[in-house]
Write a protein that holds these residues in place. Structure first.
Motif, PDB file in Angstrom:
ATOM      1  N   ALA B  53     -18.926  35.897  10.756  1.00  0.00           N
ATOM      2  CA  ALA B  53     -20.176  36.416  11.307  1.00  0.00           C
ATOM      3  C   ALA B  53     -21.311  36.374  10.292  1.00  0.00           C
ATOM      4  O   ALA B  53     -22.459  36.108  10.642  1.00  0.00           O
ATOM      5  CB  ALA B  53     -19.964  37.855  11.792  1.00  0.00           C
ATOM      6  N   LEU B  54     -20.984  36.673   9.024  1.00  0.00           N
ATOM      7  CA  LEU B  54     -22.049  36.951   8.058  1.00  0.00           C
ATOM      8  C   LEU B  54     -22.102  35.995   6.866  1.00  0.00           C
ATOM      9  O   LEU B  54     -23.094  35.992   6.136  1.00  0.00           O
ATOM     10  CB  LEU B  54     -21.894  38.388   7.518  1.00  0.00           C
ATOM     11  CG  LEU B  54     -21.803  39.495   8.577  1.00  0.00           C
ATOM     12  CD1 LEU B  54     -21.431  40.817   7.915  1.00  0.00           C
ATOM     13  CD2 LEU B  54     -23.113  39.627   9.357  1.00  0.00           C
ATOM     14  N   GLY B  55     -21.040  35.210   6.683  1.00  0.00           N
ATOM     15  CA  GLY B  55     -21.027  34.311   5.519  1.00  0.00           C
ATOM     16  C   GLY B  55     -21.208  35.094   4.242  1.00  0.00           C
ATOM     17  O   GLY B  55     -20.520  36.096   4.011  1.00  0.00           O
ATOM     18  N   LYS B  56     -22.158  34.665   3.407  1.00  0.00           N
ATOM     19  CA  LYS B  56     -22.343  35.280   2.086  1.00  0.00           C
ATOM     20  C   LYS B  56     -22.927  36.690   2.167  1.00  0.00           C
ATOM     21  O   LYS B  56     -23.012  37.385   1.143  1.00  0.00           O
ATOM     22  CB  LYS B  56     -23.259  34.408   1.204  1.00  0.00           C
ATOM     23  CG  LYS B  56     -22.689  33.034   0.895  1.00  0.00           C
ATOM     24  CD  LYS B  56     -21.488  33.099  -0.059  1.00  0.00           C
ATOM     25  CE  LYS B  56     -20.921  31.706  -0.323  1.00  0.00           C
ATOM     26  NZ  LYS B  56     -19.553  31.727  -0.842  1.00  0.00           N
ATOM     27  N   ARG B  57     -23.407  37.095   3.345  1.00  0.00           N
ATOM     28  CA  ARG B  57     -23.947  38.454   3.468  1.00  0.00           C
ATOM     29  C   ARG B  57     -22.843  39.507   3.623  1.00  0.00           C
ATOM     30  O   ARG B  57     -23.126  40.688   3.764  1.00  0.00           O
ATOM     31  CB  ARG B  57     -24.964  38.538   4.596  1.00  0.00           C
ATOM     32  CG  ARG B  57     -26.317  37.896   4.157  1.00  0.00           C
ATOM     33  CD  ARG B  57     -27.368  37.971   5.239  1.00  0.00           C
ATOM     34  NE  ARG B  57     -26.965  37.177   6.389  1.00  0.00           N
ATOM     35  CZ  ARG B  57     -26.625  37.690   7.575  1.00  0.00           C
ATOM     36  NH1 ARG B  57     -26.700  38.982   7.780  1.00  0.00           N
ATOM     37  NH2 ARG B  57     -26.251  36.895   8.556  1.00  0.00           N
ATOM     38  N   LEU B  58     -21.589  39.037   3.630  1.00  0.00           N
ATOM     39  CA  LEU B  58     -20.469  39.986   3.511  1.00  0.00           C
ATOM     40  C   LEU B  58     -19.965  39.955   2.072  1.00  0.00           C
ATOM     41  O   LEU B  58     -19.650  38.892   1.537  1.00  0.00           O
ATOM     42  CB  LEU B  58     -19.313  39.611   4.448  1.00  0.00           C
ATOM     43  CG  LEU B  58     -18.065  40.500   4.272  1.00  0.00           C
ATOM     44  CD1 LEU B  58     -18.316  41.916   4.783  1.00  0.00           C
ATOM     45  CD2 LEU B  58     -16.852  39.889   4.965  1.00  0.00           C
ATOM     46  N   LYS B  59     -19.935  41.130   1.474  1.00  0.00           N
ATOM     47  CA  LYS B  59     -19.448  41.239   0.095  1.00  0.00           C
ATOM     48  C   LYS B  59     -18.038  41.844   0.163  1.00  0.00           C
ATOM     49  O   LYS B  59     -17.867  42.978   0.634  1.00  0.00           O
ATOM     50  CB  LYS B  59     -20.421  42.150  -0.671  1.00  0.00           C
ATOM     51  CG  LYS B  59     -20.169  42.254  -2.136  1.00  0.00           C
ATOM     52  CD  LYS B  59     -20.686  41.044  -2.913  1.00  0.00           C
ATOM     53  CE  LYS B  59     -20.200  41.106  -4.357  1.00  0.00           C
ATOM     54  NZ  LYS B  59     -19.782  39.810  -4.876  1.00  0.00           N
ATOM     55  N   THR B  60     -17.032  41.072  -0.281  1.00  0.00           N
ATOM     56  CA  THR B  60     -15.642  41.526  -0.171  1.00  0.00           C
ATOM     57  C   THR B  60     -15.069  41.851  -1.545  1.00  0.00           C
ATOM     58  O   THR B  60     -15.120  41.028  -2.454  1.00  0.00           O
ATOM     59  CB  THR B  60     -14.785  40.441   0.515  1.00  0.00           C
ATOM     60  OG1 THR B  60     -15.288  40.238   1.839  1.00  0.00           O
ATOM     61  CG2 THR B  60     -13.322  40.850   0.589  1.00  0.00           C
TER      62      THR B  60
END
Lengths: 321, 321
Positions: B53-60
């Motif tokens: 859904a978010l690509g790099k805008r998800l910080k894991t």
């Protein structure tokens, strides 16, 4: 002092009994002798030999240390009653539990039991009895282990609280000292003792206290005693060298009536072995293991988990502590 | 709030994935989201959904608490790297071992880990990241257990050290909340995750600290980690619900090089179960048990004894603490 071993193939039990009875009679003369019976094959054989030689002039005590298995003191006293031997049961439970209080190290537990037995309980009986002769079930292996430093070498009378300097006349009689365990079993059988005695499964000197990890309390002994009764019943038909139940000090999570119960764990060990020097866990069936675990968690209050030991000796030992 | 369960037979994984991806995109918009990956099936599925859904805008983040199995952090980071997901491994071992020092009660251990995770480690990352959206792998069973009082109900942001009054705008996204474990596994498979993830054996939240009885120390974790690796290798071919190695706090007597060694005991548990509510010990062969015990006493320093648990759940539980 060099002891000459009587090997099993050279042992004629009837001749051995006749000879030792004569020796004991000759040594004690018209005096009194005393001995402590634990129910093990060694002390049972010595009691029978002493009784044959001395009759009522042998005073036999069973020390109830509170650490024995279910009904053991009564069963042993009643068995020997049948042979005409009066066994006086001395209730010393408080002495032993007091000595064990707060002790967690296995070696210190053994030492506390040894000291209580010799100094506190049996020593007093020896001094009070007026007996100058002590019959002991020492066997050749005990002597060798003492020499090798595996067991502690000790002056028995010093342990009994009797000053060796003043103790002139005290004498220890060890009629089994030329035999090993297999020879003692043969002699015990020839003395008319039942198979439950002459083929008795090994049981440790410190009794059930060796089956409790950590501090020994009356409650813990009660728990491990119940588990022991069940284990001995369940595995009675199994051909094994020795089997036992051990109470852990660790607690593990269980569930009772849908609620979390931080409960006790019992470990079962059952050994294939010929001489206790090496051993392998007996390959019991899972039917047997299931039933045993089920009985223990159902019948022994507080127990939520049962394990079976799967390690050979070495690096394990037969007993846990 | 009533959650509508998606039953396994009604679940179309592809549609589910498309729908949840759209929902996450719509909710987060151009903002940032954050999540913690443990390597379990729930957090792995959430990571993949969030990434889609978010690509790099998800910080894991993967929190290295020092309590994981051998090479687990690296394996998980590397697996997700293959899917284009950058997982940042945060070394927080000191925080966790410090919090666990001296703690022996199982519930207090769990609490120490929860507090360290939320307040001390992940909370700081959330606040620092500027993310207002938190992706969580909560499933329906978690919600039910919270309502039933089995697990604690909690305000997640409060646990993260974020004042709910000032926290306007913070939002938790729980894309798996209509599913149970079986549904999550199906979705995880459809997301392209390997079988080692979507069919992953249950592993407790407190990780290896749940496999140590008594106080958790780096040395004890090292010992149980080695035993765990051996156990998982030895039992990999066994059809079982779950298997594990547990390090006891009790010490037992062993022999090493002819000398007494007061050593460690490892307990093995291997369960037949379908849903973890009830379980039976797997009837492993003695060949398997022998080999496993032999490897553990040979390869894991200090261990002299290995047991196999033979108790059903109830009254046992699957995990020991």
């Amino acid at each position: 002092m060099q002891i000459k071993e009587i090997k099993l193939e050279d042992l004629n039990p009837q001749n051995f009994i006749a000879e030792k009875t004569k020796e004991i009679s000759a040594t004690v003369g018209q005096g009194l002798a005393i001995n402590a019976l634990s129910g093990g094959v060694d002390s049972s054989a010595v009691t029978m030999l002493g009784h044959k030689a001395l009759g009522k002039r042998l005073k036999t005590y069973f020390i109830q240390n509170g650490l024995m298995r279910q009904d053991e003191p009564q069963q042993i006293a009643s068995l020997f009653k049948g042979f005409g031997v009066d066994v006086e049961v001395i209730d010393a439970q408080e002495n032993f539990f007091k000595a064990l209080k707060g002790v967690t190290d296995p070696e210190e537990k053994r030492e506390a039991i040894t000291q209580t037995f010799y100094k506190d309980v049996f020593g007093k009986l020896v001094r009070k009895s007026g007996a100058k002769y002590l019959l002991q079930g020492t066997i050749l292996t005990d002597v060798e282990e003492t020499v090798a430093g595996i067991k502690r070498q000790h002056n028995v009378f010093e342990q009994l609280g009797i000053d060796p300097k003043q103790a002139f006349g005290y004498k220890i009689i060890e009629p089994l000292v030329e035999l090993r365990k297999d020879g003692v079993r043969k002699v015990a059988q020839a003395l008319g003792l039942p198979e439950s005695v002459y083929n008795r499964m090994p049981f440790p000197g410190p009794a059930l206290s060796a089956r409790v990890i950590g501090e020994v309390t009356p409650q813990k002994i009660k728990t491990v005693r119940q588990a022991t009764t069940i284990t001995e019943e369940a595995l009675a038909g199994v051909r094994a060298f020795q089997y036992m139940a051990i109470l852990h000090n660790d607690r593990v999570t269980g569930i009772r009536d849908g609620k979390r119960d931080f409960g006790l764990q019992i470990e079962i060990r059952c050994w294939d072995s010929t001489d206790a020097r090496v051993g392998k866990p007996t390959r019991l069936t899972f039917e047997t293991l299931d039933k045993l675990a089920q009985r223990i968690v159902t019948e022994v209050p507080g127990v939520v988990s049962v394990t079976y030991n799967i390690t050979p000796k070495p690096p394990s030992t037969l007993e846990a502590v």
